[in-house]
Design a protein around this motif. Structure first.
Motif, PDB file in Angstrom:
ATOM      1  N   THR A   6      58.592  31.023  48.146  1.00 19.19           N
ATOM      2  CA  THR A   6      57.819  31.371  46.955  1.00 19.19           C
ATOM      3  C   THR A   6      58.385  30.619  45.753  1.00 19.19           C
ATOM      4  OG1 THR A   6      59.188  33.291  46.321  1.00 19.19           O
ATOM      5  CG2 THR A   6      57.397  33.679  47.904  1.00 19.19           C
ATOM      6  N   VAL A  55      52.810  35.924  42.954  1.00 17.59           N
ATOM      7  CA  VAL A  55      53.556  37.065  43.501  1.00 17.59           C
ATOM      8  C   VAL A  55      53.389  38.334  42.681  1.00 17.59           C
ATOM      9  CG1 VAL A  55      55.265  35.604  44.648  1.00 17.59           C
ATOM     10  CG2 VAL A  55      55.732  36.493  42.342  1.00 17.59           C
ATOM     11  N   LEU A  78      61.897  33.485  55.306  1.00 17.34           N
ATOM     12  CA  LEU A  78      61.257  33.766  54.022  1.00 17.34           C
ATOM     13  C   LEU A  78      62.292  33.579  52.928  1.00 17.34           C
ATOM     14  CD1 LEU A  78      59.251  34.940  51.934  1.00 17.34           C
ATOM     15  CD2 LEU A  78      60.032  37.226  52.655  1.00 17.34           C
ATOM     16  N   ASN A  80      62.595  34.223  49.097  1.00 17.74           N
ATOM     17  CA  ASN A  80      62.023  34.837  47.900  1.00 17.74           C
ATOM     18  C   ASN A  80      62.668  34.200  46.671  1.00 17.74           C
ATOM     19  OD1 ASN A  80      60.099  36.903  48.763  1.00 17.74           O
ATOM     20  ND2 ASN A  80      61.867  37.908  49.711  1.00 17.74           N
ATOM     21  N   ASN A  81      62.080  33.095  46.240  1.00 19.82           N
ATOM     22  CA  ASN A  81      62.646  32.323  45.142  1.00 19.82           C
ATOM     23  C   ASN A  81      61.925  32.556  43.814  1.00 19.82           C
ATOM     24  OD1 ASN A  81      64.050  29.872  43.876  1.00 19.82           O
ATOM     25  ND2 ASN A  81      61.894  29.250  43.815  1.00 19.82           N
ATOM     26  N   LEU A 110      58.798  40.230  44.897  1.00 23.45           N
ATOM     27  CA  LEU A 110      59.735  39.997  45.994  1.00 23.45           C
ATOM     28  C   LEU A 110      59.575  41.039  47.095  1.00 23.45           C
ATOM     29  CD1 LEU A 110      63.429  38.958  45.682  1.00 23.45           C
ATOM     30  CD2 LEU A 110      62.876  41.021  46.961  1.00 23.45           C
ATOM     31  N   VAL A 113      56.064  40.601  49.105  1.00 25.40           N
ATOM     32  CA  VAL A 113      56.072  39.520  50.095  1.00 25.40           C
ATOM     33  C   VAL A 113      56.941  39.913  51.291  1.00 25.40           C
ATOM     34  CG1 VAL A 113      56.600  37.097  50.532  1.00 25.40           C
ATOM     35  CG2 VAL A 113      55.657  37.765  48.325  1.00 25.40           C
ATOM     36  N   THR A 114      58.094  40.479  51.010  1.00 27.96           N
ATOM     37  CA  THR A 114      58.999  40.898  52.080  1.00 27.96           C
ATOM     38  C   THR A 114      58.337  41.924  52.993  1.00 27.96           C
ATOM     39  OG1 THR A 114      60.931  40.510  50.674  1.00 27.96           O
ATOM     40  CG2 THR A 114      61.237  41.951  52.581  1.00 27.96           C
ATOM     41  N   ILE A 129      65.577  36.479  55.921  1.00 23.55           N
ATOM     42  CA  ILE A 129      65.071  36.660  54.558  1.00 23.55           C
ATOM     43  C   ILE A 129      66.185  36.266  53.608  1.00 23.55           C
ATOM     44  CG2 ILE A 129      64.235  38.319  52.855  1.00 23.55           C
ATOM     45  CD1 ILE A 129      63.216  39.972  55.310  1.00 23.55           C
ATOM     46  N   ASN A 131      66.982  36.018  49.643  1.00 21.36           N
ATOM     47  CA  ASN A 131      66.568  36.357  48.287  1.00 21.36           C
ATOM     48  C   ASN A 131      67.415  35.589  47.279  1.00 21.36           C
ATOM     49  OD1 ASN A 131      64.649  38.232  49.210  1.00 21.36           O
ATOM     50  ND2 ASN A 131      66.206  39.830  49.376  1.00 21.36           N
ATOM     51  N   THR A 158      68.621  43.731  48.887  1.00 19.28           N
ATOM     52  CA  THR A 158      69.058  42.931  50.030  1.00 19.28           C
ATOM     53  C   THR A 158      70.065  43.700  50.873  1.00 19.28           C
ATOM     54  OG1 THR A 158      68.769  40.936  48.672  1.00 19.28           O
ATOM     55  CG2 THR A 158      69.967  40.690  50.741  1.00 19.28           C
TER      56      THR A 158
END
Length: 248
Positions: A6, A55, A78, A80-81, A110, A113-114, A129, A131, A158
């Motif tokens: 992302t 997002v 994945l 998550n940026n 975040l 999407v997760t 994943i 993050n 996380t």
């Protein structure tokens, strides 16, 4: 591997897309700016699939994921940026709208999407994943208020993912960079290019390539190894004394 990133239209996200593609992996690059995605696809080639996605909009996320061709749907990693900081004003004068935007992007985006991708990873008994948070999630400083709080959320989320995912084959990691240049971060935060440039004057900050290297290392470790949390700072950054306001 198939890697979904992302916020891939600039900075860390774009560089991570390049890194994974250079090593032969397939990359789904997502972001709001289609022109930037098109430019990235033209640069990288057929190993990248670009998908417009916001997002902060749950329907946009769901539609983007539903649009993936069958051969791109088994997402292994994945990242998550997508995230941002807005403003440096103290809490008592900060913009509530900016606070809401940071929470919508850095936290709600975040986790959405997760949550949408996690069940399929669990079915395949594999997945990673990653993050992207910030050292601001651990160390308070004036003006960080909600930005720092959203990154603390990412860090704790996380850790709680790890607690839930033990024994499933799905990994969860958090990367927390300190001072990082070569991105739009400070330009977006300060809305002043000259002021943004001053943030990095006289420093050698972390670069997008440093973060991409870190994410790639985490994603390509043996499947039994989980990096829970990794914090990076440039050597020009460190820890200072607590702030004290003195009466004069």
């Amino acid at each position: 591997m198939i890697v979904l990133i992302t916020g891939a239209t600039s900075g860390f996200g774009a560089e991570m897309a390049r890194k994974f593609a250079q090593h032969g992996h397939k990359v789904i690059a997502t972001g709001r700016r289609q022109d930037r995605l098109d430019a990235l696809a033209a640069e990288i080639g057929p190993s990248v699939l670009t998908v417009a996605m916001d997002v902060t909009d749950k329907e946009s996320i769901a539609a983007a994921l539903a649009s993936l061709p069958p051969e791109w749907q088994e997402i292994d990693v994945l990242i998550n940026n997508a995230g941002l900081a807005l403003g440096v004003a103290p809490a008592q004068s900060a913009s509530l709208e900016q606070w809401e935007t940071m929470i919508e992007t850095n936290c709600k985006g975040l986790v959405t999407v997760t949550r949408l991708l996690l069940p399929e990873m669990l079915k395949r008994n594999r997945g990673t994943i990653i993050n992207i948070s910030s050292s601001a999630g651990a160390y308070a400083y004036p003006g960080a208020n909600v930005y720092g709080a959203t990154k603390a959320f990412v860090d704790q989320f996380t850790r709680n993912l790890r607690a839930d995912l033990v024994g499933t084959g799905v990994r969860a990691s958090n990367i927390a960079p300190g001072l990082a240049g070569g991105t739009e971060f400070s330009n977006v935060r300060l809305k002043d290019d000259a002021a943004a440039a001053k943030v990095y004057e006289g420093t050698i900050p972390l670069s997008p390539a440093d973060i991409a290297e870190t994410a790639y290392w985490i994603a390509t470790l043996p499947a039994h190894v989980n990096i829970n949390h990794i914090e990076l700072m440039p050597t020009c950054q460190g820890f200072g004394p607590l702030f004290i306001k003195r009466n004069t």
